[in-house]
Design an enzyme around this catalytic site. Sequence first.
Site, PDB file in Angstrom:
ATOM      1  N   GLY A  44       0.822  -1.203   0.000  1.00 18.18           N
ATOM      2  CA  GLY A  44       0.000   0.000   0.000  1.00 18.18           C
ATOM      3  C   GLY A  44       0.855   1.252   0.000  1.00 18.18           C
ATOM      4  CG  HIS A  45       4.651   1.198   0.250  1.00 14.46           C
ATOM      5  ND1 HIS A  45       4.328   0.078   0.970  1.00 14.46           N
ATOM      6  CD2 HIS A  45       5.828   0.929  -0.344  1.00 14.46           C
ATOM      7  CE1 HIS A  45       5.285  -0.828   0.819  1.00 14.46           C
ATOM      8  NE2 HIS A  45       6.204  -0.328   0.018  1.00 14.46           N
ATOM      9  NE  ARG A  46       2.913   7.523  -5.561  1.00 23.46           N
ATOM     10  CZ  ARG A  46       3.334   8.731  -5.917  1.00 23.46           C
ATOM     11  NH1 ARG A  46       4.473   8.863  -6.577  1.00 23.46           N
ATOM     12  NH2 ARG A  46       2.642   9.800  -5.643  1.00 23.46           N
ATOM     13  CG  HIS A  91       4.001  -2.130  -4.565  1.00 24.68           C
ATOM     14  ND1 HIS A  91       4.815  -1.011  -4.625  1.00 24.68           N
ATOM     15  CD2 HIS A  91       4.492  -2.886  -3.565  1.00 24.68           C
ATOM     16  CE1 HIS A  91       5.751  -1.099  -3.708  1.00 24.68           C
ATOM     17  NE2 HIS A  91       5.579  -2.234  -3.036  1.00 24.68           N
TER      18      HIS A  91
END
Length: 124
Positions: A44-46, A91
């Site tokens: 839950g990040h980039r 992602h």
Amino acid sequence: MAYIIKLDTFKDQRGSLTVLDYIIPFEIKRIFYIYDVDNSVRGGHRHKKTVQAAICIKGSCVISNNDGEKEEDFLLDNPEKCLILEPKDWHQMKNFTPEAILLVLASTKFDPDDYIFNPYPKAN
């Protein structure tokens, strides 16, 4: 955008050997693996700088990716598949099978300031 590369694997009656040298498109500065995942969604990040290579070395999982222009799901179900995630790739990792082990190679050492948790806005 994230993309899959096929890792060189040598197979014979003794088993399989997969080689990572020379094919990972960055210098590896960090290595970690994720396992024993319940029904949770991970990630839950980039990133601002970090490039990552994700390999499900046992079992399978899905990595959902959004680069701000395109959304795509990648099934990692073979240790010869390697998903390259660029910094812009927001992602999430999900649908882990009970025995799944996801190996991740990163181009930078851990830095909490490198993470961007807000997803891209939904396209109209």
